[in-house]
Structures are given as C-alpha cells and as structure tokens.
Design a protein around this motif. Sequence first.
Motif, mmCIF file in Angstrom:
data_model
loop_
_atom_site.group_PDB
_atom_site.id
_atom_site.type_symbol
_atom_site.label_atom_id
_atom_site.label_comp_id
_atom_site.label_asym_id
_atom_site.label_seq_id
_atom_site.Cartn_x
_atom_site.Cartn_y
_atom_site.Cartn_z
ATOM 1 N N GLN A 59 7.805 0.191 -2.451
ATOM 2 C CA GLN A 59 9.495 0.277 -2.994
ATOM 3 C C GLN A 59 10.511 -0.335 -2.066
ATOM 4 O OE1 GLN A 59 10.667 1.971 -6.003
ATOM 5 N NE2 GLN A 59 8.236 1.496 -6.345
ATOM 6 N N HIS A 60 10.089 -0.381 -0.608
ATOM 7 C CA HIS A 60 11.170 -0.737 0.280
ATOM 8 C C HIS A 60 10.601 -1.682 1.446
ATOM 9 C CE1 HIS A 60 13.658 1.992 -1.819
ATOM 10 N NE2 HIS A 60 12.851 3.092 -1.360
ATOM 11 N N LYS A 61 9.435 -2.446 0.989
ATOM 12 C CA LYS A 61 8.974 -3.078 2.261
ATOM 13 C C LYS A 61 7.955 -4.169 1.592
ATOM 14 C CE LYS A 61 6.768 0.545 4.064
ATOM 15 N NZ LYS A 61 5.930 0.990 5.115
ATOM 16 N N ALA A 62 7.915 -5.429 2.135
ATOM 17 C CA ALA A 62 7.096 -6.370 1.758
ATOM 18 C C ALA A 62 5.676 -6.022 1.611
ATOM 19 C CB ALA A 62 7.506 -7.665 2.498
ATOM 20 N N PHE A 63 4.809 -6.465 1.118
ATOM 21 C CA PHE A 63 3.315 -6.300 1.100
ATOM 22 C C PHE A 63 2.481 -7.549 1.184
ATOM 23 C CE2 PHE A 63 4.758 -5.763 -3.178
ATOM 24 C CZ PHE A 63 3.456 -6.381 -3.956
ATOM 25 N N ASP A 64 1.337 -7.513 1.774
ATOM 26 C CA ASP A 64 0.453 -8.578 1.495
ATOM 27 C C ASP A 64 -0.060 -8.772 0.200
ATOM 28 O OD1 ASP A 64 -1.593 -10.519 1.904
ATOM 29 O OD2 ASP A 64 -2.148 -9.663 3.945
ATOM 30 N N PRO A 65 0.164 -9.852 -0.677
ATOM 31 C CA PRO A 65 -0.551 -9.912 -1.990
ATOM 32 C C PRO A 65 -1.909 -10.052 -2.105
ATOM 33 C CG PRO A 65 0.698 -12.022 -1.359
ATOM 34 C CD PRO A 65 0.639 -10.906 -0.193
ATOM 35 N N GLU A 66 -2.656 -10.390 -0.881
ATOM 36 C CA GLU A 66 -4.031 -10.515 -0.857
ATOM 37 C C GLU A 66 -4.672 -9.219 -0.458
ATOM 38 O OE1 GLU A 66 -4.811 -13.792 1.805
ATOM 39 O OE2 GLU A 66 -4.443 -15.259 0.487
ATOM 40 N N VAL A 67 -4.171 -8.261 -0.376
ATOM 41 C CA VAL A 67 -4.719 -6.850 0.138
ATOM 42 C C VAL A 67 -4.103 -5.842 -0.963
ATOM 43 C CG1 VAL A 67 -4.719 -5.301 1.820
ATOM 44 C CG2 VAL A 67 -4.585 -7.639 2.436
ATOM 45 N N ALA A 100 3.735 3.721 -0.746
ATOM 46 C CA ALA A 100 4.754 3.853 0.355
ATOM 47 C C ALA A 100 4.163 3.508 1.541
ATOM 48 C CB ALA A 100 5.060 5.322 0.317
ATOM 49 N N ALA A 101 3.065 3.515 1.845
ATOM 50 C CA ALA A 101 2.378 3.051 3.091
ATOM 51 C C ALA A 101 2.278 1.571 3.373
ATOM 52 C CB ALA A 101 0.753 3.568 3.280
ATOM 53 N N GLY A 102 2.448 0.618 2.306
ATOM 54 C CA GLY A 102 2.614 -0.553 2.274
ATOM 55 C C GLY A 102 1.509 -1.341 1.586
ATOM 56 N N PHE A 103 0.853 -0.751 0.651
ATOM 57 C CA PHE A 103 -0.065 -1.317 -0.057
ATOM 58 C C PHE A 103 0.028 -1.483 -1.803
ATOM 59 C CE2 PHE A 103 -2.343 0.464 3.486
ATOM 60 C CZ PHE A 103 -3.112 -0.657 4.113
ATOM 61 N N ARG A 147 -7.051 -12.712 -9.409
ATOM 62 C CA ARG A 147 -5.674 -12.635 -9.084
ATOM 63 C C ARG A 147 -5.360 -13.090 -7.779
ATOM 64 N NH1 ARG A 147 -2.805 -7.864 -12.636
ATOM 65 N NH2 ARG A 147 -3.710 -8.242 -14.664
ATOM 66 N N GLY A 148 -6.254 -13.077 -6.923
ATOM 67 C CA GLY A 148 -6.074 -13.558 -5.491
ATOM 68 C C GLY A 148 -5.921 -12.289 -4.486
ATOM 69 N N ILE A 149 -6.574 -11.218 -4.729
ATOM 70 C CA ILE A 149 -6.681 -10.365 -3.962
ATOM 71 C C ILE A 149 -8.014 -10.497 -3.258
ATOM 72 C CG2 ILE A 149 -7.169 -7.780 -3.554
ATOM 73 C CD1 ILE A 149 -5.281 -7.367 -5.919
ATOM 74 N N LYS A 150 -8.043 -10.599 -1.978
ATOM 75 C CA LYS A 150 -9.138 -11.083 -0.936
ATOM 76 C C LYS A 150 -9.560 -9.954 -0.468
ATOM 77 C CE LYS A 150 -7.327 -15.914 -0.701
ATOM 78 N NZ LYS A 150 -7.273 -16.983 0.326
#
Length: 267
Positions: A57-65, A90-93, A138-141
Amino acid sequence: MRLLAITSLALAAGVKAVVVPAVAPAGHSHSMIPVETVPLGKNVTINGVLTYVSLPQHKAFDPEVAILMLTDVFGLPSPDNLVLADQWAAAGFQTFAPDYLNGDALPMDGDVTTWIVNHGAAQTNPPLLAVISALKSRGIKHLAVTGYCFGGLYTIRLVQNNTIAVGTTAHPAFLTVPDDFDVIKAQSHVAIEINNAELDTGFTPALAVETDGVLGEGQYPPGYKRVQFDGVGHGFAVRANASDPVQVAAKQGAFDTSLAWIKAHLK
C-alpha cells in the motif's frame, strides 16, 4: 510446465515412511478476527482461477518478484488467510493467494477426512499451475511460495520440481516423511524453510526431527532451516488468539522467520 506428481524415492532404507495426518478443524489454532474484516486486497481472476491479490500500500515493489501464498484448508473464505496475505504485501511483495481449492474450502465445522478425497493432485494441480504460468507470463521472474497446512504439501511439490525460487512452510500437512524430503535432497536446488509447532498432532516434533535427519546439518546445500515454536499447535502461523501472548508471538515469529528466509534466498 509439468504436473507436480507425488514422487517417492527409497533413499532411506529401513526407515518407514509416515504420511502426515490431517488435523481436524477443532485441532487448529483459532483467532478472534471477525468475519466482517475488510481485506486490503481484492479478488481477481487469473487464468481462470479466482485469486486474492494484495499489493503493497505504501511502498514501491519489484514487479519481477512475487509471493504465492498457498492457504490452509479453510481457503479464501477465511479472513485470517486474507489478513495474512495482506501482511505479506505490507512487507513489500505483491502477493497472490489462488483458490486452488476450487471453491470448496473446508468449513470450520467440516470433516477434513472426507474433504481431502476431492482435493488430490488431479484437482489441485490445474488451478495452481494455471496461476503460476500466468504470473510468469506477466513478467514475474522470481516467485517465492509460502504454504500453510495443506499449502505446505504443495509448497514441497513446487520445491521438489524446482518450479519456484524459494519456499517456506508452516505446520505442513499430508506430505510423507521422509520420502518427500528425500526427493528434495535428490533433485531440487530450491532452499526450503519449515516452521513447526510443539503441539502439532500432524507434523509432530518427532517428524520434524526426522526431516532434519534428511536435510539438516548441511546435507542440503541449497539451504534448509527449521524453527520450532513451543506452546502452540497446528495452524499457529495463520491464527492466533489476540489475548494469548504465546500464540501472538509465535504467529509473528513464524512470519518474521519466513520473511527473512525468502529475502535471503530469493533469486
């Protein structure tokens, strides 16, 4: 993508294999989360499979993870599972919890021994693999899987087949000890972590120690760790009575241990 067949290698001669028994709903830890709890994510359809999706909700995340969360037998109808998926987000994923139970989650007053008859590999693999295939397209590596109870069995299958980047499970059920871990040792390169409960009547401490005998003490180079949480029983990593500090600490501890393991091995 190949099916996740239940494979057994007779690598531990003289050791009798034990199928981790089902734990009845009454034997699970139960929380106080009200059924009207509003989740932060939303249900979407991914490759034909209903999936609960929760994003940071409140942080950027890696779209490949991404985290693929495999729920316990109570599935998406359980608010505890949705709240847990939100905790991973919430942990960033970006977190995906597929309905690999095909709309047939076990009711809290259900009979798990009859329920499991309709939830073998033939029923469970197709929706699970459909979502994994879609996420990768979809690009999740880098896909990490965390599985609870019934989800622990399929986490082990994904580890066995090297389908994912890293796996973690809590109070796994229905797998076979030591056979399933012999398979991991023989053919996998995926790190695996297990959180078990002292009072679990399914994946008992004795079976956990037997698992250590296969993968522990550096026998499995990709990485293996097991953490036992005392004073709690089956389901503790999903549900905790907010008024019981032992349960609350164990639930949070299992999450923290799994999160650290995934961060250390996600590649």
